[in-house]
Write a protein that holds these residues in place. Structure first.
Motif, short mmCIF file in Angstrom:
data_model
loop_
_atom_site.label_atom_id
_atom_site.label_comp_id
_atom_site.label_asym_id
_atom_site.label_seq_id
_atom_site.Cartn_x
_atom_site.Cartn_y
_atom_site.Cartn_z
N UNK A 118 -1.31 -1.63 78.62
CA UNK A 118 -1.09 -0.76 79.77
C UNK A 118 -0.90 -1.61 81.02
N UNK A 119 -0.40 -0.99 82.06
CA UNK A 119 -0.21 -1.69 83.34
C UNK A 119 -1.49 -2.37 83.81
N UNK A 120 -2.62 -1.73 83.60
CA UNK A 120 -3.89 -2.23 84.12
C UNK A 120 -4.52 -3.32 83.27
N UNK A 121 -3.92 -3.62 82.11
CA UNK A 121 -4.52 -4.64 81.24
C UNK A 121 -3.56 -5.77 80.88
N UNK A 122 -2.33 -5.70 81.33
CA UNK A 122 -1.33 -6.71 80.95
C UNK A 122 -0.85 -7.44 82.19
N UNK A 123 -0.75 -8.77 82.07
CA UNK A 123 -0.20 -9.60 83.15
C UNK A 123 0.79 -10.59 82.55
N UNK A 124 1.59 -11.18 83.42
CA UNK A 124 2.52 -12.22 83.03
C UNK A 124 1.75 -13.52 82.87
N UNK A 125 2.01 -14.22 81.75
CA UNK A 125 1.38 -15.51 81.50
C UNK A 125 2.40 -16.43 80.84
N UNK A 126 2.33 -17.70 81.16
CA UNK A 126 3.19 -18.66 80.46
C UNK A 126 2.58 -18.89 79.07
N UNK A 127 3.41 -19.36 78.16
CA UNK A 127 2.91 -19.58 76.79
C UNK A 127 1.71 -20.52 76.73
N UNK A 128 1.72 -21.67 77.45
CA UNK A 128 0.54 -22.55 77.36
C UNK A 128 -0.76 -21.86 77.80
#
Length: 185
Positions: A118-128
């Protein structure tokens, strides 16, 4: 001079009836064929034109570079939850380290521990960073996100989209777009 125009050449910027772009990212563009068709179907007004003409044996038409819809299209207030929209909300950077490369999305509460997509639990992260965090919480790993995730409004995504102007902007579009850019000669 008879113009030969390819499908991808001479796109038309599409404005809503209030003369604002339907979308900034991706920029609302139509191919020249769709723009010409909309003109003939009386669905748009031509705001600006290219110096390019298309001809048939009995007709000549200057290609539109900017068109405005005759009927206002109300934008959705809540954008769809997509990977692209998460990246746009987070300005295409890892929320842990700020990297703009090799982006994925990360569940703050891991799915293996009941976390939802959901919007409230997901963020952008780089693979490392995503691999380093693995299936642990950000608190366990002491990897505090730069901003807390949130459900954006369409205008939030439009505002963020303005930070990423496309590679090509025709000069006739600039009066309708709000980027701080310089055109190449």
């Amino acid at each position: 001079m008879n113009a030969v125009v390819s499908q991808g050449a001479f796109p038309a910027l599409v404005l809503n009836a209030d003369y604002r772009p339907l979308s900034y990212y991706p920029l609302s563009l139509w191919g020249w064929q769709d723009a010409v068709k909309a003109v003939f179907l009386d669905r748009v007004n031509i705001v600006s034109e290219y110096d390019r003409v298309v001809r048939s044996p009995s007709f000549e038409f200057q290609l539109p570079s900017v068109v405005a819809l005759k009927s206002f299209v109300k934008a959705e207030s809540h954008p769809a939850f997509t990977r692209f929209n998460v990246f746009l909300r987070d300005q295409f950077q890892c929320q842990y380290c700020g990297s703009e490369h090799d982006l994925t999305f990360d569940h703050l509460i891991p799915r293996s521990k009941g976390g939802l997509t959901t919007w409230d639990n997901v963020i952008t992260a780089c693979s490392p960073c995503n691999l380093r965090k693995a299936n642990k919480s950000w608190q366990e790993m002491r990897m505090r996100p730069m901003q807390n995730p949130y459900k954006p409004q369409v205008h939030d995504l439009h505002n963020n989209g303005r930070m990423f102007p496309p590679n090509y902007l025709h000069e006739s579009w600039l009066d309708f777009l709000y980027w701080d850019i310089e055109l190449e000669p």
